[in-house]
Design a protein around this motif. Structure first.
Motif, PDB file in Angstrom:
ATOM      1  N   VAL A 140       0.838  -1.192   0.000  1.00 36.30           N
ATOM      2  CA  VAL A 140       0.000   0.000   0.000  1.00 36.30           C
ATOM      3  C   VAL A 140       0.876   1.246   0.000  1.00 36.30           C
ATOM      4  O   VAL A 140       1.850   1.317   0.753  1.00 36.30           O
ATOM      5  CB  VAL A 140      -0.889  -0.004   1.271  1.00 36.30           C
ATOM      6  CG1 VAL A 140      -1.627   1.313   1.421  1.00 36.30           C
ATOM      7  CG2 VAL A 140      -1.856  -1.175   1.226  1.00 36.30           C
ATOM      8  N   SER A 169      12.035  -1.188  12.247  1.00 41.25           N
ATOM      9  CA  SER A 169      11.268  -2.415  12.384  1.00 41.25           C
ATOM     10  C   SER A 169       9.819  -2.181  11.949  1.00 41.25           C
ATOM     11  O   SER A 169       9.227  -1.160  12.297  1.00 41.25           O
ATOM     12  CB  SER A 169      11.313  -2.855  13.841  1.00 41.25           C
ATOM     13  OG  SER A 169      10.532  -3.996  13.997  1.00 41.25           O
ATOM     14  N   GLY A 170       9.286  -3.121  11.175  1.00 42.30           N
ATOM     15  CA  GLY A 170       7.876  -3.060  10.791  1.00 42.30           C
ATOM     16  C   GLY A 170       7.541  -2.108   9.659  1.00 42.30           C
ATOM     17  O   GLY A 170       6.370  -1.836   9.402  1.00 42.30           O
ATOM     18  N   THR A 171       8.552  -1.618   8.945  1.00 40.25           N
ATOM     19  CA  THR A 171       8.264  -0.686   7.845  1.00 40.25           C
ATOM     20  C   THR A 171       7.905  -1.412   6.554  1.00 40.25           C
ATOM     21  O   THR A 171       7.457  -0.779   5.597  1.00 40.25           O
ATOM     22  CB  THR A 171       9.471   0.239   7.561  1.00 40.25           C
ATOM     23  OG1 THR A 171      10.658  -0.550   7.560  1.00 40.25           O
ATOM     24  CG2 THR A 171       9.583   1.334   8.600  1.00 40.25           C
ATOM     25  N   GLY A 172       8.162  -2.720   6.502  1.00 39.55           N
ATOM     26  CA  GLY A 172       7.798  -3.480   5.295  1.00 39.55           C
ATOM     27  C   GLY A 172       8.999  -3.952   4.495  1.00 39.55           C
ATOM     28  O   GLY A 172       8.884  -4.208   3.302  1.00 39.55           O
ATOM     29  N   LYS A 173      10.155  -4.107   5.146  1.00 46.38           N
ATOM     30  CA  LYS A 173      11.362  -4.528   4.422  1.00 46.38           C
ATOM     31  C   LYS A 173      11.179  -5.899   3.782  1.00 46.38           C
ATOM     32  O   LYS A 173      11.516  -6.120   2.624  1.00 46.38           O
ATOM     33  CB  LYS A 173      12.579  -4.555   5.375  1.00 46.38           C
ATOM     34  CG  LYS A 173      12.947  -3.182   5.927  1.00 46.38           C
ATOM     35  CD  LYS A 173      14.194  -3.240   6.791  1.00 46.38           C
ATOM     36  CE  LYS A 173      13.991  -4.018   8.078  1.00 46.38           C
ATOM     37  NZ  LYS A 173      13.018  -3.390   8.997  1.00 46.38           N
ATOM     38  N   GLU A 174      10.620  -6.809   4.575  1.00 42.79           N
ATOM     39  CA  GLU A 174      10.446  -8.166   4.046  1.00 42.79           C
ATOM     40  C   GLU A 174       9.428  -8.178   2.904  1.00 42.79           C
ATOM     41  O   GLU A 174       9.597  -8.872   1.899  1.00 42.79           O
ATOM     42  CB  GLU A 174      10.007  -9.107   5.170  1.00 42.79           C
ATOM     43  CG  GLU A 174      10.080 -10.546   4.718  1.00 42.79           C
ATOM     44  CD  GLU A 174       9.759 -11.558   5.801  1.00 42.79           C
ATOM     45  OE1 GLU A 174       9.902 -11.238   6.994  1.00 42.79           O
ATOM     46  OE2 GLU A 174       9.363 -12.663   5.439  1.00 42.79           O
ATOM     47  N   LEU A 175       8.413  -7.368   3.080  1.00 37.79           N
ATOM     48  CA  LEU A 175       7.383  -7.236   2.045  1.00 37.79           C
ATOM     49  C   LEU A 175       8.023  -6.809   0.714  1.00 37.79           C
ATOM     50  O   LEU A 175       7.762  -7.384  -0.345  1.00 37.79           O
ATOM     51  CB  LEU A 175       6.412  -6.165   2.530  1.00 37.79           C
ATOM     52  CG  LEU A 175       5.089  -5.968   1.845  1.00 37.79           C
ATOM     53  CD1 LEU A 175       4.242  -7.202   2.027  1.00 37.79           C
ATOM     54  CD2 LEU A 175       4.374  -4.762   2.430  1.00 37.79           C
ATOM     55  N   VAL A 357       4.284  -0.115  10.534  1.00 35.59           N
ATOM     56  CA  VAL A 357       3.057  -0.735  10.029  1.00 35.59           C
ATOM     57  C   VAL A 357       2.679  -1.968  10.866  1.00 35.59           C
ATOM     58  O   VAL A 357       1.513  -2.233  11.094  1.00 35.59           O
ATOM     59  CB  VAL A 357       3.194  -1.109   8.540  1.00 35.59           C
ATOM     60  CG1 VAL A 357       1.894  -1.669   8.009  1.00 35.59           C
ATOM     61  CG2 VAL A 357       3.619   0.108   7.727  1.00 35.59           C
ATOM     62  N   ARG A 358       3.696  -2.698  11.344  1.00 33.85           N
ATOM     63  CA  ARG A 358       3.366  -3.867  12.157  1.00 33.85           C
ATOM     64  C   ARG A 358       2.653  -3.438  13.435  1.00 33.85           C
ATOM     65  O   ARG A 358       1.693  -4.065  13.864  1.00 33.85           O
ATOM     66  CB  ARG A 358       4.607  -4.685  12.480  1.00 33.85           C
ATOM     67  CG  ARG A 358       4.222  -5.964  13.219  1.00 33.85           C
ATOM     68  CD  ARG A 358       5.370  -6.794  13.682  1.00 33.85           C
ATOM     69  NE  ARG A 358       6.112  -7.372  12.582  1.00 33.85           N
ATOM     70  CZ  ARG A 358       7.306  -6.975  12.223  1.00 33.85           C
ATOM     71  NH1 ARG A 358       7.898  -5.976  12.872  1.00 33.85           N
ATOM     72  NH2 ARG A 358       7.932  -7.547  11.236  1.00 33.85           N
ATOM     73  N   LYS A 421      15.351  -4.436  18.585  1.00 33.80           N
ATOM     74  CA  LYS A 421      15.128  -5.820  19.025  1.00 33.80           C
ATOM     75  C   LYS A 421      16.150  -6.302  20.046  1.00 33.80           C
ATOM     76  O   LYS A 421      15.816  -7.081  20.939  1.00 33.80           O
ATOM     77  CB  LYS A 421      15.106  -6.746  17.817  1.00 33.80           C
ATOM     78  CG  LYS A 421      13.856  -6.515  16.996  1.00 33.80           C
ATOM     79  CD  LYS A 421      13.910  -7.281  15.714  1.00 33.80           C
ATOM     80  CE  LYS A 421      12.853  -6.748  14.776  1.00 33.80           C
ATOM     81  NZ  LYS A 421      13.194  -6.961  13.402  1.00 33.80           N
TER      82      LYS A 421
HETATM   83  N1  LIG Z   1       3.167  -0.705   2.652  1.00 32.19           N
HETATM   84  C1  LIG Z   1       2.578  -1.757   3.229  1.00 32.19           C
HETATM   85  N2  LIG Z   1       1.397  -2.212   2.762  1.00 32.19           N
HETATM   86  C2  LIG Z   1       0.777  -3.251   3.331  1.00 32.19           C
HETATM   87  N3  LIG Z   1       1.258  -3.925   4.381  1.00 32.19           N
HETATM   88  C3  LIG Z   1       2.416  -3.523   4.907  1.00 32.19           C
HETATM   89  C4  LIG Z   1       3.140  -2.428   4.352  1.00 32.19           C
HETATM   90  N4  LIG Z   1       4.273  -2.266   5.062  1.00 32.19           N
HETATM   91  C5  LIG Z   1       4.255  -3.214   6.007  1.00 32.19           C
HETATM   92  N5  LIG Z   1       3.152  -3.977   5.943  1.00 32.19           N
HETATM   93  C6  LIG Z   1       2.801  -5.096   6.824  1.00 32.19           C
HETATM   94  O1  LIG Z   1       3.428  -4.873   8.063  1.00 32.19           O
HETATM   95  C7  LIG Z   1       3.984  -6.045   8.610  1.00 32.19           C
HETATM   96  C8  LIG Z   1       5.474  -5.894   8.823  1.00 32.19           C
HETATM   97  O2  LIG Z   1       6.159  -5.866   7.574  1.00 32.19           O
HETATM   98  P1  LIG Z   1       7.572  -6.576   7.376  1.00 32.19           P
HETATM   99  O3  LIG Z   1       7.599  -7.895   8.068  1.00 32.19           O
HETATM  100  O4  LIG Z   1       7.889  -6.547   5.942  1.00 32.19           O
HETATM  101  O5  LIG Z   1       8.474  -5.533   8.188  1.00 32.19           O
HETATM  102  P2  LIG Z   1      10.053  -5.489   8.383  1.00 32.19           P
HETATM  103  O6  LIG Z   1      10.492  -4.154   7.930  1.00 32.19           O
HETATM  104  O7  LIG Z   1      10.691  -6.682   7.767  1.00 32.19           O
HETATM  105  O8  LIG Z   1      10.158  -5.529   9.963  1.00 32.19           O
HETATM  106  P3  LIG Z   1      11.325  -6.126  10.912  1.00 32.19           P
HETATM  107  O9  LIG Z   1      12.501  -5.213  10.791  1.00 32.19           O
HETATM  108  O10 LIG Z   1      10.737  -6.061  12.278  1.00 32.19           O
HETATM  109  O11 LIG Z   1      11.591  -7.506  10.452  1.00 32.19           O
HETATM  110  C9  LIG Z   1       3.621  -7.156   7.641  1.00 32.19           C
HETATM  111  O12 LIG Z   1       2.441  -7.780   8.115  1.00 32.19           O
HETATM  112  C10 LIG Z   1       3.376  -6.430   6.341  1.00 32.19           C
HETATM  113  O13 LIG Z   1       2.502  -7.128   5.534  1.00 32.19           O
END
Ligand SMILES: Nc1ncnc2c1ncn2[C@@H]1O[C@H](COP(=O)(O)OP(=O)(O)OP(=O)(O)O)[C@@H](O)[C@H]1O
Ligand SMILES: [Mg+2]
Length: 448
Positions: A140, A169-175, A357-358, A421
């Motif tokens: 999104v 953390s939780g910004t959507g890196k894995e996504l 976002v998480r 973390k």
């Molecule tokens: N832009 C986005 N649109 C939709 N969902 C999102 C978006 N960004 C993050 N999310 C959701 O937020 C959650 C966390 O995303 P993700 O696991 O990719 O974060 P991360 O950056 O890898 O966090 P960490 O550093 O804690 O591992 C997931 O459930 C993901 O689907």
């Protein structure tokens, strides 16, 4: 040979006709004769035998006509007419009708369309099974920064460059990592994710690079492929790369340079073709200054770097994120949210979102559990640091209660540690890898 050619010609499924330069029929095979309902046609002019024919014109002008629609006996057929040349002169013309009717062709086109639909469904399904479960269309974005980032990522995906994704953390890196793989030419290949922080340091090497039979003393363990080998022809996601122990960083650097891995206890290197995506929420330059991260590895990984901005810097994304996340939450909880009170938005906009976002997802999930009607109100939103006590949930079986308590403790520690973390693990008094394992477990359950 002559006899064979004659038999082939006579028995071909396509209708075939050959004329001389004047348009007089030299040959016409059975398929064509039967279709027209004629018999002795040799020597007659084509125009007397085939309606709307252009064979005589092609024979005269020497210009081929490929796959043209030709109406005969009320049916649209596909005709091809080719002049046969010798010493620069037309000596004959060859005509074939490939399909007895265009209907047949459009029927075939419908079948192809249908197969194409099915194929794209299976491709997507296969990708999910191979490990990449998110695509660009699931990310999104409304804010200009995120729009730009996503557009850039879509371009980057098509190249084969190593990508370093940073962000809180939780910004959507894995996504993003998933989407890059799913949008690359390796999309049909495997997508393998390794959390470098969740695996105890002593096991990480064999996990990444594999080991040979007898590499370990004691139990006679059989050899095993490492994650790099498993990711061959696909993508490997090295998550939490900032937590990789230094000795292993040196080995990883060699793998990236040589494009081959050596199993633990192995004697020969194994060539690999893997695209690397690395993620971290640590500030690598400061890890380098602390002596905890190799600068040469940093440059190897930082070929294309993506920094995902924290949620507090792109609050324009909030409405769309809330609606998408609520849809996902509704799917798992079955609670319907018909309306969101205006006051909710003020609360959400004034929070600093250390867990991004998480955290937003967790806050919404909690809120949905607290709702008694179908309107989401301000009092359902519980935010850390708001001074409000955490609402008490109804009595549930002990096992569920313990799981919920552990999860809550982890989330609160993360909130207290502002998304750091290592700090959260310290607050909980558990090891780094044990924290990461629990963190993965609680987030993974919701990811899929
Ligand atoms: N832009 C986005 N649109 C939709 N969902 C999102 C978006 N960004 C993050 N999310 C959701 O937020 C959650 C966390 O995303 P993700 O696991 O990719 O974060 P991360 O950056 O890898 O966090 P960490 O550093 O804690 O591992 C997931 O459930 C993901 O689907
Ligand atoms: Mg992550």
């Amino acid at each position: 040979m002559g006899e064979l050619l004659e038999a082939v010609f006579e028995n071909a499924y396509e209708a075939i006709v050959v004329t001389d330069p004047d348009g007089k029929i030299l040959l016409m095979n059975r398929s064509y004769r039967e279709f027209l309902g004629v018999d002795n046609v040799v020597g007659r002019h084509v125009t007397e035998v085939i309606e709307n024919t252009r064979m005589h014109i092609v024979a005269q002008q020497g210009k081929p006509e490929i796959a043209e629609i030709h109406r005969i006996k009320g049916q649209n057929m596909i005709a091809t007419r080719i002049p046969i040349m010798k010493d620069g002169k037309v000596i004959a013309a060859l005509g074939t009708v490939m399909f007895q009717d265009v209907q047949e062709l459009s029927g075939l086109a419908a079948v192809v369309d249908h197969l194409r639909d099915e194929l794209s469904y299976y491709k997507r399904e296969l990708q999910r099974r191979l490990g990449a479960i998110y695509h660009f269309d699931e990310i999104v974005e409304r804010s200009p920064r995120m729009k730009e980032l996503k557009a850039f990522c879509q371009k980057v995906a098509k190249s084969d460059s190593t990508v370093l994704i940073t962000g809180e953390s939780g910004t959507g890196k894995e996504l993003f990592a998933h989407a890059i793989h799913a949008g690359s030419r390796r999309k049909m290949g495997p997508f393998i994710r390794v959390n470098c922080a969740a695996i105890p340091d002593t096991l990480l090497e064999s996990e990444l690079f594999g080991y040979e039979e007898g590499a370990f003393t004691g139990a006679a363990r059989k050899g095993k492929k490492g994650k790099f080998e498993l990711a061959n022809h696909g993508t490997i996601l090295l998550d939490e790369i900032g937590d990789m122990p230094l000795p292993l960083q040196a080995k990883l650097l060699r793998v990236l340079q040589e494009k081959e891995v050596e199993r633990v206890g192995g004697v020969r290197p194994i060539p690999i073709d893997v695209r690397v995506i690395a993620c971290t929420n640590q500030d690598l330059p400061s890890r380098i200054r602390e002596g905890a991260f190799r600068v040469d590895l940093y440059y190897r990984l930082n070929v294309v770097s993506l920094n995902i901005p924290p949620l507090r810097e792109r609050l324009e994304d909030l409405p769309e994120l809330v609606s998408t996340l609520l849809k996902q939450i509704v799917e798992t909880t079955g609670v319907h949210v018909r309306e969101i009170d205006d006051a909710v938005w003020d609360v959400l906009r004034s929070h600093s979102w250390p867990g991004n976002v998480r955290e937003l997802r967790n806050v919404l999930e909690r809120a949905v559990h607290l709702m008694d009607g179908d309107v989401l109100k301000k009092e359902h939103i519980w935010l850390p640091g708001s001074g409000k006590p955490l609402p008490v949930s109804p009595v549930r079986p002990l096992k569920e209660t313990l799981i919920a308590a552990e999860r809550e403790a982890i989330m609160r520690a993360m909130e207290a540690a502002s998304g750091n973390k290592l700090e959260a693990a310290r607050l909980l008094g558990i090891s780094k890898s044990s924290f990461y394992q629990k963190w993965e477990k609680y987030n993974r359950d919701k990811l899929v």
